[in-house]
Write a protein that holds these residues in place. Structure first.
Motif: not given
Length: 154
Positions: A67, A76-77, A80
């Motif tokens: 991040e 954001h993740n 992902r």
């Protein structure tokens, strides 16, 4: 393909040790804004990542983009799965290759090209243990030869 205006962010050296790379493909990657900023800082880790094809789209998994520290509310993740941007014909060709036994899609490097993040994807086949040993032996022999050559130059 010229390597002009290419700034390498990260390379997957482990992939070259574990796999035989048979084909390389340049593809775009769908990212969020904070992911791009993290990539500019070089905060990406992908030694165990791979790509898979689902419903006519190529996705990369196990790619960790840390991040961005200054994107407090809009982060954001980091783990992902991210979509790769390829033409339909390229995806169909990759799908046929991966359907063969032993082939997989492995990300080889991330880089910037003309301000955009690109990913070099390799169509790879896993190496056997004896292949890995042979590669290590060849590397050691080359290292010894270069040392001897360097000593003789002095």
């Amino acid at each position: 393909m010229a390597d002009e205006a290419r700034k390498i962010i990260a390379q997957n050296k482990k992939a070259y040790f574990n796999y035989t790379v048979e084909e390389k493909i340049e593809c775009g990657i769908e990212l969020q804004g904070s992911e791009v900023k993290s990539l500019r800082e070089g905060k990406v880790s992908f030694p165990d990542s791979f790509a898979l094809i689902e419903r006519g789209e190529v996705w990369i998994q196990n790619c960790h983009i840390t991040e961005y520290a200054y994107a407090a509310n809009f982060g954001h993740n980091p783990d992902r799965k991210k979509r790769l941007l390829l033409h339909k014909e390229q995806i169909k060709r990759l799908e046929r290759k991966v359907a063969e036994k032993g082939y997989t899609l492995v990300p080889l490097q991330f880089y910037f090209k003309k301000g955009r993040v690109k990913l070099e994807l390799g169509v790879c086949k896993g190496k056997k243990v004896f292949d890995k040993r042979a590669d290590m032996k060849d590397r050691d022999v080359k290292r010894e030869l270069s040392r001897e050559f360097k000593d003789r130059q002095r």
